[in-house]
Design a protein around this motif. Structure first.
Motif, PDB file in Angstrom:
ATOM      1  N   ASP A 136      -8.500  -1.960   1.255  1.00 43.05           N
ATOM      2  CA  ASP A 136      -9.415  -3.027   1.673  1.00 43.05           C
ATOM      3  C   ASP A 136      -8.905  -3.770   2.914  1.00 43.05           C
ATOM      4  OD1 ASP A 136      -7.344  -4.298   0.320  1.00 43.05           O
ATOM      5  OD2 ASP A 136      -8.639  -5.855  -0.519  1.00 43.05           O
ATOM      6  N   ASP A 150       0.849  -1.201   0.000  1.00 42.04           N
ATOM      7  CA  ASP A 150       0.000   0.000   0.000  1.00 42.04           C
ATOM      8  C   ASP A 150       0.886   1.253   0.000  1.00 42.04           C
ATOM      9  OD1 ASP A 150      -2.151  -1.672   0.273  1.00 42.04           O
ATOM     10  OD2 ASP A 150      -2.798  -0.920   2.230  1.00 42.04           O
ATOM     11  N   ASP A 193      -3.280   0.714  -3.447  1.00 46.11           N
ATOM     12  CA  ASP A 193      -3.081  -0.653  -2.953  1.00 46.11           C
ATOM     13  C   ASP A 193      -2.580  -1.482  -4.138  1.00 46.11           C
ATOM     14  OD1 ASP A 193      -3.384  -3.283  -2.165  1.00 46.11           O
ATOM     15  OD2 ASP A 193      -5.434  -3.063  -1.428  1.00 46.11           O
ATOM     16  N   ASP A 226      -4.360  -8.253   5.831  1.00 39.91           N
ATOM     17  CA  ASP A 226      -3.862  -7.565   4.635  1.00 39.91           C
ATOM     18  C   ASP A 226      -3.163  -6.274   5.090  1.00 39.91           C
ATOM     19  OD1 ASP A 226      -3.412  -6.849   2.004  1.00 39.91           O
ATOM     20  OD2 ASP A 226      -5.535  -6.640   1.464  1.00 39.91           O
TER      21      ASP A 226
HETATM   22 CA    CA Z   1      -5.110  -4.946  -0.185  1.00 38.51          CA
END
Ligand code: CA
Length: 298
Positions: free
Chosen positions: A191, A25, A38, A230
């Motif tokens: 996300d 990111d 991202d 993530d």
């Molecule tokens: Ca991601």
């Protein structure tokens, strides 16, 4: 990152999370421009793509500030082309791409642009509203009314992107412009936040933590506490509206100053009239008026 005092107060941070080895990111917090990217792609190419995107945006800022919504679209297309050019030069980076969610403040408006599944939210009067629609297989089906957003059958394919900067020969960018109201707060995020923290918990943090940097850090901590599966990136923006614009926080103060000046002027006028009247009275100028009137009567 500390807040910028004039255009907006901002808090931003990014975190690798608790599962991934690298952080692909990137973010930009350069008032009036804010972005979250991202990256996707093997061999750390995702990191290259997201960094390329935010760097290109930062370099475009001088033209963005005057180009409005068209300038923003051109900057994103430029970022797309820069990523593709780099991927052509470096076979290891072939196939890399990145999402990009952008907020650009311009006076009493905010321009929003995005590609992919990084999101822009607005908190207004206690209600959190998602202003972007995910460019994912699931997101497109939700937009078309073919699927409920929380349908568990979609869980395996939520992160399959249908659009990304660097992917495909051309790129379509979603754009929107919204009017700013006093106390609007914006959230840009990858996300890695929304996959871990439900919207109502995000709203509660944005409502309860007034300092934008503390709010950003709290959201990242919440995503990590929920598993941190993530990379997580969060940018919290509290716009400062220009004085005199609709709904501006500065407006009541402006009105107060105007009222004070008006009452000062009226007081001065009153004092001047009284002084003038006293002066005339002492000089005997008032006395002849009635006699003059009387003398005109038959
Ligand atoms: Ca991601």
């Amino acid at each position: 990152m500390p807040g910028n005092g004039r255009l907006a107060a901002v808090g931003a941070n990014t975190d690798t999370g608790r599962v991934r080895e690298q952080n692909e990111d990137a973010f930009l917090a350069m008032p009036p421009l804010f972005a979250v990217a991202d990256g996707v792609g093997g061999h750390a190419a995702g990191e290259v793509a997201s960094q390329l995107a935010v760097r290109h945006l930062a370099e475009s800022l001088p033209t963005l500030s005057t180009g409005g919504v068209d300038g923003l679209r051109d900057a994103l297309i430029g970022a797309h082309q820069a990523i593709r050019a780099r991927a052509e030069r470096e076979p290891a980076a072939s196939g890399m791409g990145t999402t990009c969610a952008i907020l650009l403040l311009e006076g009493a408006k905010a321009h929003i642009a995005h590609v992919g599944d990084s999101r822009v939210y607005r908190l207004r009067s206690g209600v959190l509203e998602q202003l972007t629609q995910d460019h994912t297989l699931v997101g497109e089906m939700v937009t078309q009314g073919l699927l409920d957003a929380d349908d568990p059958r979609a869980d395996g394919s939520r992160s399959v992107l249908t659009r990304a900067l660097g992917a495909g020969p051309s790129i379509e960018v979603d754009m929107a412009t919204v009017e700013l109201l006093a106390k609007d707060r914006f959230l840009l995020c990858s996300d890695g936040l929304v996959g871990m923290v439900p919207d109502n918990a995000i709203a509660a943090t944005l409502l309860g933590v007034s300092n934008p940097q503390e709010a950003a850090d709290s959201l990242i901590a919440a995503a990590n506490a929920a598993g941190g599966e993530d990379n997580i990136t969060v940018v919290v923006v509290d716009p400062m509206l220009p004085a005199g614009s609709g709904g501006s926080r500065a407006r009541p103060r402006g009105r107060g100053v105007r009222r004070l000046l008006l009452s000062l002027l009226l007081t001065l006028l009153f004092v001047a009239i009284v002084a003038l009247a006293l002066g005339w009275s002492e000089a005997g100028h008032l006395a002849p008026v009635p006699s003059a009137r009387q003398s005109q009567q038959p």
